[in-house]
Scaffold this active site. Structure first.
Site, PDB file in Angstrom:
ATOM      1  N   LYS A   1      87.316  23.372 -38.647  1.00 42.35           N
ATOM      2  CA  LYS A   1      85.858  23.324 -38.821  1.00 42.35           C
ATOM      3  C   LYS A   1      85.305  24.701 -38.455  1.00 42.35           C
ATOM      4  O   LYS A   1      85.158  25.045 -37.287  1.00 42.35           O
ATOM      5  CB  LYS A   1      85.194  22.274 -37.921  1.00 42.35           C
ATOM      6  CG  LYS A   1      83.715  22.098 -38.301  1.00 42.35           C
ATOM      7  CD  LYS A   1      82.816  21.688 -37.183  1.00 42.35           C
ATOM      8  CE  LYS A   1      82.306  22.823 -36.345  1.00 42.35           C
ATOM      9  NZ  LYS A   1      81.466  23.823 -37.041  1.00 42.35           N
TER      10      LYS A   1
ATOM     11  N   GLU B   1      88.654  29.732 -26.085  1.00 43.36           N
ATOM     12  CA  GLU B   1      88.351  31.173 -26.057  1.00 43.36           C
ATOM     13  C   GLU B   1      86.836  31.258 -26.022  1.00 43.36           C
ATOM     14  O   GLU B   1      86.174  30.948 -27.004  1.00 43.36           O
ATOM     15  CB  GLU B   1      88.879  31.857 -27.322  1.00 43.36           C
ATOM     16  CG  GLU B   1      90.372  31.778 -27.514  1.00 43.36           C
ATOM     17  CD  GLU B   1      91.135  32.757 -26.652  1.00 43.36           C
ATOM     18  OE1 GLU B   1      90.499  33.560 -25.928  1.00 43.36           O
ATOM     19  OE2 GLU B   1      92.370  32.704 -26.667  1.00 43.36           O
TER      20      GLU B   1
ATOM     21  N   CYS C   1      82.828  38.898 -28.427  1.00 46.40           N
ATOM     22  CA  CYS C   1      82.974  38.224 -27.135  1.00 46.40           C
ATOM     23  C   CYS C   1      83.501  39.184 -26.072  1.00 46.40           C
ATOM     24  O   CYS C   1      83.213  39.032 -24.897  1.00 46.40           O
ATOM     25  CB  CYS C   1      83.908  37.042 -27.296  1.00 46.40           C
ATOM     26  SG  CYS C   1      85.393  37.492 -28.189  1.00 46.40           S
TER      27      CYS C   1
ATOM     28  N   GLU D   1      75.568  36.581 -21.268  1.00 41.85           N
ATOM     29  CA  GLU D   1      76.072  37.166 -22.500  1.00 41.85           C
ATOM     30  C   GLU D   1      74.896  37.288 -23.461  1.00 41.85           C
ATOM     31  O   GLU D   1      74.227  36.300 -23.753  1.00 41.85           O
ATOM     32  CB  GLU D   1      77.140  36.232 -23.079  1.00 41.85           C
ATOM     33  CG  GLU D   1      77.832  36.809 -24.267  1.00 41.85           C
ATOM     34  CD  GLU D   1      78.905  35.877 -24.802  1.00 41.85           C
ATOM     35  OE1 GLU D   1      78.623  34.676 -24.971  1.00 41.85           O
ATOM     36  OE2 GLU D   1      80.016  36.348 -25.057  1.00 41.85           O
TER      37      GLU D   1
END
Ligand SMILES: NC(=O)c1ccc[n+]([C@@H]2O[C@H](COP(=O)([O-])OP(=O)(O)OC[C@H]3O[C@@H](n4cnc5c(N)ncnc54)[C@H](O)[C@@H]3O)[C@@H](O)[C@H]2O)c1
Length: 475
Positions: free
Chosen positions: A170, A245, A279, A379
């Site tokens: 997905k 992750e 990331c 972040e």
């Protein structure tokens, strides 16, 4: 408007059971240019059933059969690379040359690295009289994000195929079209039916089914820490392997021994690369306190030299960020930096002056940031850098590790000093100086950046169960 409303299930493009549809938006124009179908629980279950049915025969294929399959995929990926890059550029805004060379090219790199790694991977060996066997873990649910979409898809699908797993992917509903092209590549390469299945949809619907379904043996997730936690919670009752992750807030320590000009300029550029949507971006630059003023000068010059513009313009270094939601989130965090008293030295709120539509963000640098400020902790996922000062190396290490994340860390300066320092940093990857990307190095996070490792032989390890056949030989 192009219609991509089918799913790839059991070796065929099938109509969805669901009637929900979603527009795919070009972030440079803010206009929809394609539609996808958004799968339902029943669509996800249909794909899982196909993957489960295919597992027995695919897990029993020989190493040579799987190697040949991987090589066919690699050669088709190479042929269709630019087409995949162009699609990624349209759906998430990466500049066209970078989208082809890096965003799409990294898919090729992962298949090449996995092919090399599988050739030397010890799938079976003797330990005394016990046979140790790495077997495919089973049916894998894969949930991927939009920021490096082909990277995340390839670094999961390649080791899963190499080890004999079957899978349901997905991809991100925000940048789903590259995954459709990727499914076409696998179809052309002759992946046996049911081995690879693609269902589009959102996280709470299709993603949650993949995480919780008892016929999924492992869920491999890349995305935000928030969604990663939901996936792990949904997966817990079935005790499947959960590979995550997640996000990062990576430090970049500029040592006193570094060439300041080079180190700061490279750090600013790296933070802004892919419009800051990586990331592992080095988003917290740590400089010796006495070099703060010089670092500010270099950062201003460098940020001003980063050309923001349309992805199809060859002069563009960074394009728009992916979506309106992402643009708004970044603007809110830039405001938080100003409100909390960080020194805004370049960039700032709003779009660059020459762009009045599209989700473009100004390369922005804050200096004299302290590690308790929101911009140093959260972040941002935009081209926004925080520069922090340190006095002693111990202080630099403490600041670097003072984060809930632990995906990557960067060190600039003398090699021997950097080697020693690398051991003190709580991060899955430490990059020293201008090191280039290594598709064989383990990739994954400490702390809330995830668990498990991808890439090369580490990816192969991740997608296998280890069996010990005790008494395989007479003692
Ligand atoms: N560590 C890494 O390797 C890595 C790599 C790239 C991106 N990221 C992280 O990804 C994030 C950006 O990507 P994003 O905005 O697409 O992240 P996201 O978490 O919103 O979405 C990622 C994927 O998870 C799905 N999802 C969302 N909620 C879910 C749920 N409750 N259950 C199951 N699936 C769900 C989404 O549909 C999408 O496919 C950043 O935080 C970034 O750091 C991490």
């Amino acid at each position: 408007m192009k219609n991509f409303e089918k799913f790839y299930i059991n070796g065929a493009w099938v109509d969805p059971l669901s009637t929900a549809r979603l527009s795919v938006i070009n972030p440079a124009t803010e206009m929809p240019f394609a539609t996808i179908a958004m799968g339902s629980k029943a669509d996800a279950e249909r794909a899982i059933e196909a993957a489960r049915a295919a597992f027995t025969s695919f897990s029993e294929t020989s190493f040579d059969e799987r190697l040949a399959l991987m090589e066919r995929i690699l050669s088709i990926l190479k042929r269709r690379n630019d087409e995949i890059g162009d699609m990624i550029s349209r759906e998430m805004g990466a500049p066209i040359a970078m989208a082809r060379a890096e965003q799409a090219g990294i898919g090729i790199a992962h298949f090449s690295a996995t092919i090399e790694a599988m050739k030397s991977f010890a799938f079976e060996y003797m330990q005394g009289t016990t046979r140790i066997v790495h077997e495919p873990i089973g049916v894998v649910g894969m949930i991927t994000p939009w920021n490096w979409p082909m990277n995340q898809i390839a670094c999961k699908v390649a080791p899963a195929l190499a080890t004999g797993c079957t899978m349901v992917l997905k991809p991100s509903e925000i940048a789903p079209l590259n995954a459709i092209l990727f499914a076409e590549v696998l179809d052309e390469a002759g992946v046996p039916k049911g081995v690879f299945n693609l269902v589009n949809g959102d996280g709470p619907t299709v993603g949650a089914v993949l995480a919780s379904h008892p016929d999924i043996d492992m869920v491999s997730f890349t995305g935000s820490t928030r969604a990663g936690i939901s996936v792990a919670q949904a997966a817990a009752p079935t005790v499947k392997r959960v590979h995550q992750e997640l996000g990062g807030k990576s430090p970049n320590i500029v040592l006193r021994s570094a060439d300041l000009e080079k180190a700061v300029a490279a750090g600013v550029r790296r933070c802004c690369d892919n419009s800051g949507q990586s990331c592992n971006a080095p988003t917290r630059m740590l400089v010796p306190m006495e070099s703060m003023d010089a670092a500010i000068d270099i950062a201003i010059r460098t940020a001003n030299s980063i050309t923001v513009g349309a992805p199809d313009n060859e002069a563009t270094v960074i394009g728009p960020v992916v979506s309106e939601a992402q643009f708004d989130k970044i603007q809110g965090l830039i405001k938080a930096g100003i409100d909390e008293g960080a020194q805004l030295i370049v960039g700032g709120p709003g779009r660059p002056a020459h762009l009045n539509s599209g989700y473009y963000v100004r390369p922005t640098v804050f200096a004299r940031v302290t590690n308790d400020m929101t911009i140093a902790r959260e972040e941002i996922f935009g081209p926004v850098l925080s520069i922090l000062g340190y006095d002693t190396l111990e202080e630099a290490v403490a600041i670097a590790n003072d984060t809930p994340y632990g995906l990557a860390a960067y060190i600039q300066g003398d090699l021997a000093e950097a080697q020693a320092l690398s051991r003190k940093l709580r991060a899955g990857t430490v990059r020293v100086n201008a090191s280039s990307w290594d598709g064989f190095a383990p990739f994954g996070g400490y702390k809330q950046s995830g668990n498990g490792r991808e890439y090369g032989k580490f990816g192969l390890h991740e997608f296998t169960e280890i069996k010990g056949v005790v008494g395989y030989l007479d003692a």
